[in-house]
Design a protein around this motif. Structure first.
Motif, mmCIF file in Angstrom:
data_model
loop_
_atom_site.group_PDB
_atom_site.id
_atom_site.type_symbol
_atom_site.label_atom_id
_atom_site.label_comp_id
_atom_site.label_asym_id
_atom_site.label_seq_id
_atom_site.Cartn_x
_atom_site.Cartn_y
_atom_site.Cartn_z
ATOM 1 N N ALA A 20 -11.377 4.400 3.313
ATOM 2 C CA ALA A 20 -10.361 3.336 3.322
ATOM 3 C C ALA A 20 -11.011 1.967 3.301
ATOM 4 O O ALA A 20 -10.510 1.037 2.646
ATOM 5 C CB ALA A 20 -9.464 3.476 4.546
ATOM 6 N N ALA A 21 -12.132 1.822 3.993
ATOM 7 C CA ALA A 21 -12.836 0.538 4.001
ATOM 8 C C ALA A 21 -13.309 0.169 2.603
ATOM 9 O O ALA A 21 -13.259 -1.010 2.204
ATOM 10 C CB ALA A 21 -14.027 0.597 4.965
ATOM 11 N N GLU A 22 -13.732 1.166 1.840
ATOM 12 C CA GLU A 22 -14.178 0.911 0.468
ATOM 13 C C GLU A 22 -13.001 0.546 -0.441
ATOM 14 O O GLU A 22 -13.130 -0.300 -1.329
ATOM 15 C CB GLU A 22 -14.911 2.138 -0.078
ATOM 16 C CG GLU A 22 -16.175 2.506 0.682
ATOM 17 C CD GLU A 22 -17.190 1.367 0.696
ATOM 18 O OE1 GLU A 22 -17.391 0.737 -0.357
ATOM 19 O OE2 GLU A 22 -17.771 1.123 1.768
ATOM 20 N N VAL A 26 0.879 -1.174 0.000
ATOM 21 C CA VAL A 26 0.000 0.000 0.000
ATOM 22 C C VAL A 26 0.908 1.214 0.000
ATOM 23 O O VAL A 26 1.611 1.488 0.984
ATOM 24 C CB VAL A 26 -0.934 0.031 1.225
ATOM 25 C CG1 VAL A 26 -1.864 1.245 1.142
ATOM 26 C CG2 VAL A 26 -1.750 -1.253 1.331
ATOM 27 N N THR A 27 0.957 1.944 -1.102
ATOM 28 C CA THR A 27 1.824 3.116 -1.163
ATOM 29 C C THR A 27 1.211 4.263 -0.371
ATOM 30 O O THR A 27 -0.007 4.381 -0.251
ATOM 31 C CB THR A 27 2.069 3.562 -2.619
ATOM 32 O OG1 THR A 27 0.845 3.977 -3.220
ATOM 33 C CG2 THR A 27 2.673 2.421 -3.434
ATOM 34 N N GLY A 28 2.076 5.086 0.200
ATOM 35 C CA GLY A 28 1.602 6.225 0.979
ATOM 36 C C GLY A 28 0.735 5.798 2.144
ATOM 37 O O GLY A 28 -0.364 6.316 2.327
ATOM 38 N N SER A 29 1.242 4.867 2.964
ATOM 39 C CA SER A 29 0.375 4.263 3.983
ATOM 40 C C SER A 29 0.840 4.501 5.413
ATOM 41 O O SER A 29 0.480 3.754 6.320
ATOM 42 C CB SER A 29 0.245 2.756 3.724
ATOM 43 O OG SER A 29 1.506 2.154 3.487
ATOM 44 N N SER A 30 1.606 5.553 5.645
ATOM 45 C CA SER A 30 2.026 5.847 7.013
ATOM 46 C C SER A 30 0.978 6.638 7.777
ATOM 47 O O SER A 30 1.072 6.779 9.002
ATOM 48 C CB SER A 30 3.354 6.612 7.010
ATOM 49 O OG SER A 30 3.200 7.887 6.407
ATOM 50 N N ARG A 31 -0.007 7.156 7.065
ATOM 51 C CA ARG A 31 -1.066 7.936 7.719
ATOM 52 C C ARG A 31 -2.288 8.001 6.815
ATOM 53 O O ARG A 31 -2.248 7.579 5.658
ATOM 54 C CB ARG A 31 -0.580 9.352 8.022
ATOM 55 C CG ARG A 31 -0.200 10.145 6.781
ATOM 56 C CD ARG A 31 0.332 11.509 7.138
ATOM 57 N NE ARG A 31 0.803 12.240 5.966
ATOM 58 C CZ ARG A 31 1.375 13.437 6.011
ATOM 59 N NH1 ARG A 31 1.536 14.033 7.181
ATOM 60 N NH2 ARG A 31 1.774 14.042 4.909
ATOM 61 N N GLY A 32 -3.359 8.552 7.336
ATOM 62 C CA GLY A 32 -4.553 8.808 6.538
ATOM 63 C C GLY A 32 -5.168 7.574 5.917
ATOM 64 O O GLY A 32 -5.199 6.491 6.513
ATOM 65 N N ILE A 33 -5.650 7.748 4.692
ATOM 66 C CA ILE A 33 -6.355 6.684 3.984
ATOM 67 C C ILE A 33 -5.474 5.448 3.836
ATOM 68 O O ILE A 33 -5.899 4.321 4.106
ATOM 69 C CB ILE A 33 -6.813 7.181 2.602
ATOM 70 C CG1 ILE A 33 -7.873 8.278 2.753
ATOM 71 C CG2 ILE A 33 -7.365 6.022 1.766
ATOM 72 C CD1 ILE A 33 -8.139 9.066 1.486
ATOM 73 N N GLY A 34 -4.230 5.642 3.420
ATOM 74 C CA GLY A 34 -3.344 4.511 3.204
ATOM 75 C C GLY A 34 -3.119 3.696 4.453
ATOM 76 O O GLY A 34 -3.079 2.459 4.411
ATOM 77 N N ALA A 35 -2.944 4.365 5.585
ATOM 78 C CA ALA A 35 -2.729 3.663 6.853
ATOM 79 C C ALA A 35 -3.931 2.802 7.201
ATOM 80 O O ALA A 35 -3.787 1.634 7.607
ATOM 81 C CB ALA A 35 -2.448 4.667 7.970
ATOM 82 N N GLY A 85 -6.116 -10.732 6.673
ATOM 83 C CA GLY A 85 -5.134 -11.797 6.533
ATOM 84 C C GLY A 85 -3.921 -11.480 5.693
ATOM 85 O O GLY A 85 -2.995 -12.294 5.608
ATOM 86 N N ALA A 86 -3.889 -10.328 5.056
ATOM 87 C CA ALA A 86 -2.756 -10.000 4.187
ATOM 88 C C ALA A 86 -1.541 -9.567 5.002
ATOM 89 O O ALA A 86 -1.669 -8.919 6.042
ATOM 90 C CB ALA A 86 -3.139 -8.891 3.216
ATOM 91 N N ALA A 87 -0.369 -9.935 4.516
ATOM 92 C CA ALA A 87 0.879 -9.373 5.019
ATOM 93 C C ALA A 87 1.099 -8.091 4.220
ATOM 94 O O ALA A 87 1.052 -8.114 2.990
ATOM 95 C CB ALA A 87 2.032 -10.343 4.804
ATOM 96 N N VAL A 88 1.333 -6.972 4.907
ATOM 97 C CA VAL A 88 1.290 -5.670 4.245
ATOM 98 C C VAL A 88 2.611 -4.907 4.344
ATOM 99 O O VAL A 88 3.196 -4.785 5.426
ATOM 100 C CB VAL A 88 0.164 -4.795 4.833
ATOM 101 C CG1 VAL A 88 0.062 -3.480 4.077
ATOM 102 C CG2 VAL A 88 -1.171 -5.527 4.805
ATOM 103 N N VAL A 89 3.055 -4.387 3.211
ATOM 104 C CA VAL A 89 4.188 -3.470 3.174
ATOM 105 C C VAL A 89 3.625 -2.057 3.348
ATOM 106 O O VAL A 89 2.855 -1.582 2.507
ATOM 107 C CB VAL A 89 4.966 -3.569 1.852
ATOM 108 C CG1 VAL A 89 6.065 -2.508 1.803
ATOM 109 C CG2 VAL A 89 5.556 -4.957 1.688
ATOM 110 N N VAL A 90 3.978 -1.431 4.450
ATOM 111 C CA VAL A 90 3.534 -0.072 4.765
ATOM 112 C C VAL A 90 4.613 0.892 4.272
ATOM 113 O O VAL A 90 5.754 0.850 4.726
ATOM 114 C CB VAL A 90 3.305 0.093 6.281
ATOM 115 C CG1 VAL A 90 2.966 1.541 6.620
ATOM 116 C CG2 VAL A 90 2.192 -0.852 6.751
ATOM 117 N N ASN A 91 4.237 1.749 3.365
ATOM 118 C CA ASN A 91 5.193 2.645 2.723
ATOM 119 C C ASN A 91 5.135 4.062 3.291
ATOM 120 O O ASN A 91 4.061 4.606 3.512
ATOM 121 C CB ASN A 91 4.920 2.673 1.218
ATOM 122 C CG ASN A 91 5.563 3.847 0.498
ATOM 123 O OD1 ASN A 91 4.891 4.584 -0.201
ATOM 124 N ND2 ASN A 91 6.861 4.031 0.656
#
Length: 250
Positions: A223-225, A12-21, A31-37
């Motif tokens: 984000a849920a959508e 998930v790009t841009g995921s340190s805050r907001g929608i991406g987080a 269940g996904a293993a996620v790369v937080v960018n």
């Protein structure tokens, strides 16, 4: 298409805050293993990872500038290392920007078009049939060629639309690999940096849009959508208009 996300790996790009987080947290909960960018704010990304791990999920924070080739590759390498099977199954292209005043005049296009294409190419080179790419955009950008937007946002909107157009050109190639591509488009989102900057540049703009649309989604709601789009039974090339698109589709 993936029936669920157990044993799947996502970026998930841009995921340190907001929608991406929040997208990262929702995917991890499924269940996904996620790369937080993240680009600069490591503590924020580490907090997202800690929350995912505390809930029983798996994630790793990776600092990467998507406008640099080495940044893009770092995310792919991290995903392959994180995956138990050495696979990458889901790419959520959430990172965007361009309203920053310190990044240069062409930064919006570099990030919202060029970096999106580079990320797509690097990721799909290792993705298997049944994988999916989700591109996150706004109604204001998606419909910019038909409906004008706020002056302060227009350069960003046009760069986001350019990015979507460039990505859509890859659909035949992705389809041949068995990889689907879905766009999730939302209205202005309450509480985001973009909304805050727009309201500062054009006071009352967000309230006016809220009145016209009837409702603006919160960060978590939107984000849920986006997370749902990861496994939604929709055809490749589909655009999901979250909350409808009052004032755009009419």
């Amino acid at each position: 298409m993936m029936a669920d996300l157990k044993d799947k790996t996502a970026i998930v790009t841009g995921s340190s805050r907001g929608i991406g987080a929040d997208v990262a947290k929702f995917l991890a909960a499924q269940g996904a293993a996620v790369v937080v960018n993240y680009r600069q704010k490591a503590p924020r990304a580490n907090k997202v990872v800690a929350e995912i791990e505390a809930a029983g999920g798996q994630a790793v924070a990776v600092g990467a500038d998507l406008t640099a080739p080495e940044g893009v590759q770092a995310l792919v390498d991290a995903a392959l290392s994180l995956s138990g099977s050495g696979s990458l199954d889901l790419l959520v292209l959430n990172a965007s920007g361009g309203m920053e005043t310190s990044m240069g005049e062409d930064y919006a296009l570099k990030l919202n078009r060029d970096a999106q294409v580079a990320m797509l190419q690097a990721a799909t080179a290792v993705m298997q049939p049944g994988s999916r790419v989700v591109f996150v955009t706004s109604h204001q950008a998606h419909f910019i060629n038909q409906v004008s937007t706020m002056d302060a946002y227009e350069p960003v909107a046009r760069s986001k639309r350019a990015g979507e157009d460039a990505l859509r050109e890859f659909i035949p190639e992705l389809e041949a690999k068995g990889i689907s591509f879905v766009v999730v488009s939302g209205d202005m989102i309450e509480g985001t940096i973009t909304a805050t900057l727009l309201d500062r540049a054009q006071p009352g703009a967000i309230e006016a849009r809220r009145t016209e649309a009837g409702k603006l989604y919160s960060v978590s709601e939107f984000a849920a959508e986006v997370a749902k789009a990861a496994t939604a039974e929709v055809p490749t090339g589909h655009t999901e208009y979250v909350g409808g698109a009052v004032g755009f589709l009419e």
